[in-house]
Design an enzyme around this catalytic site. Sequence first.
Site, PDB file in Angstrom:
ATOM      1  N   CYS A  49     150.381  74.540  45.580  1.00  0.00           N
ATOM      2  CA  CYS A  49     149.547  74.575  44.372  1.00  0.00           C
ATOM      3  C   CYS A  49     149.797  73.327  43.511  1.00  0.00           C
ATOM      4  CB  CYS A  49     149.875  75.857  43.614  1.00  0.00           C
ATOM      5  SG  CYS A  49     149.303  75.935  41.929  1.00  0.00           S
ATOM      6  N   CYS A  83     150.995  73.903  39.962  1.00  0.00           N
ATOM      7  CA  CYS A  83     152.362  74.445  39.996  1.00  0.00           C
ATOM      8  C   CYS A  83     153.369  73.310  40.146  1.00  0.00           C
ATOM      9  CB  CYS A  83     152.527  75.435  41.144  1.00  0.00           C
ATOM     10  SG  CYS A  83     151.400  76.839  41.081  1.00  0.00           S
TER      11      CYS A  83
END
Length: 98
Positions: free
Chosen positions: A16, A19
């Site tokens: 991600c 992230c």
Amino acid sequence: MSEKGVVAIEFGAVWCPPCKRLLPILDELAEDYGSSASIVQVDCEESPELASSFGIMGMPTVIVFRDGQPVDKLVGLRPGAAYKSIIDRLLEEEAAEV
């Protein structure tokens, strides 16, 4: 969750991109707070049941707990100040109660 104090749990995944951008922010916060607040990371790919139990629908999601109770939930990448302000407020409330 039964841990006392302030705990921020980040739910994300290694693939991600937001992230990945959040990790240095969380690392810095963990360093700044030391033992006053805990910053924990959970990989949703490795712990899907845990992520599901907290109703994680998007990543990254940070849930901030105080004395085991969820107090705030931030979905998506936010500036470091957003996380810091929540943790600071909870630590101030905690200190005022002592």
